[in-house]
Design a protein around this motif. Structure first.
Motif, mmCIF file in Angstrom:
data_model
loop_
_atom_site.group_PDB
_atom_site.id
_atom_site.type_symbol
_atom_site.label_atom_id
_atom_site.label_comp_id
_atom_site.label_asym_id
_atom_site.label_seq_id
_atom_site.Cartn_x
_atom_site.Cartn_y
_atom_site.Cartn_z
ATOM 1 N N ASP A 90 0.889 5.086 0.541
ATOM 2 C CA ASP A 90 0.056 6.149 1.107
ATOM 3 C C ASP A 90 0.489 7.481 0.498
ATOM 4 O OD1 ASP A 90 -1.513 7.823 2.546
ATOM 5 O OD2 ASP A 90 -0.834 7.173 4.536
ATOM 6 N N ASP A 115 -3.045 4.939 -2.428
ATOM 7 C CA ASP A 115 -4.131 5.692 -1.789
ATOM 8 C C ASP A 115 -3.880 7.177 -2.011
ATOM 9 O OD1 ASP A 115 -6.347 6.282 -0.202
ATOM 10 O OD2 ASP A 115 -5.109 6.484 1.593
ATOM 11 N N ALA A 127 -3.982 6.310 5.947
ATOM 12 C CA ALA A 127 -3.773 4.876 5.697
ATOM 13 C C ALA A 127 -2.577 4.362 6.495
ATOM 14 C CB ALA A 127 -3.582 4.613 4.206
ATOM 15 N N LEU A 153 0.857 -1.190 0.000
ATOM 16 C CA LEU A 153 0.000 0.000 0.000
ATOM 17 C C LEU A 153 0.890 1.237 0.000
ATOM 18 C CD1 LEU A 153 -2.765 1.417 0.289
ATOM 19 C CD2 LEU A 153 -2.577 1.120 2.756
#
Length: 234
Positions: A18, A105, A25, A16
């Motif tokens: 961020d 994200d 996140a 992920l």
């Protein structure tokens, strides 16, 4: 954050990124953003190797490149860089083969960092809150995607529209759901993310819903979404 954790729970190796200066996140996955020595900011602006900015989370199989408040000014700093729309793409290239899924994200604004994310991505998930102003933002985003597709990333696809914060008791929520499904048809995910207290509480405990309360509607919704995405890729 919850989608990344759910994909990892379904035995996928997930990273992920961020890319939101608010770093929700990152903190929602238990990362103390004041303590990190490498962030997505360092990768984009200071040419740090992405592998040096990867942190493990409490979810097995889920890693994160955290955000940093300095990201607020990154867009102005990036204006001077050559190929400024493709910095993120270059940053992610060395780690691409290490993961089944890399999720980026973004903040809700359509600035240079979001343009970088869309240029680096294969596809985009568009969350649509089942609330009054949600539909207004869609047309701006679709226009941005169209421009990026024509100028920077011809292979960019829409993975799907995701209805979120849905409350079946509210007439407005049902109207928006019907309108989005009528307009975008098979591009709308079958999974809907219901409005759920546990989903709101989990980030303040530094964990995704699946760790906070695996039986909650929010956790189950995100697992269903993750499964739907995996099935699409088969």
């Amino acid at each position: 954050m919850n989608l990344a954790a759910s994909l990892a729970a379904l035995e996928k190796h997930v990273l992920l990124i961020d890319a939101d200066p608010q770093a929700n996140a990152s903190s929602g996955l238990g990362i103390d953003v004041t303590e990190v020595e490498g962030s997505i900011y360092d990768c984009l602006i200071n040419q740090m190797d992405a592998r040096e900015a990867i942190y493990e989370t409490d979810v097995p199989g889920l890693d994160v490149v955290p955000s940093h408040i300095d990201l607020v000014g990154a867009e102005i700093e990036m204006l001077q860089l050559p190929g400024r729309e493709e910095v993120m793409k270059r940053v992610l290239k060395p780690v691409q083969a290490d993961y089944d899924y890399i999720l980026i994200d973004c903040s809700p604004s359509l600035g240079l960092i979001t343009v970088n994310a869309l240029t680096a991505a294969d596809s985009v998930i568009i969350p649509v809150q089942c609330e009054y102003f949600a539909l207004e933002g869609i047309s701006k985003l679709l226009n941005t995607i169209k421009i990026i597709k024509s100028k920077l990333n011809p292979s960019l696809e829409i993975e799907g529209f995701l209805l979120t914060m849905y409350d079946s008791r509210l007439r407005l929520a049902n109207q928006i759901k019907d309108e989005v499904q009528r307009h975008f048809q098979e591009l709308v995910f079958k999974t809907v993310i219901n409005r759920n207290v546990k989903l709101s509480e989990a980030p303040s405990h530094g964990m995704p819903a699946i760790l906070y309360d695996a039986d909650s509607a929010g956790a189950r919704n995100h697992l269903a979404l993750a499964q739907e995405i995996i099935d699409k890729d088969k």
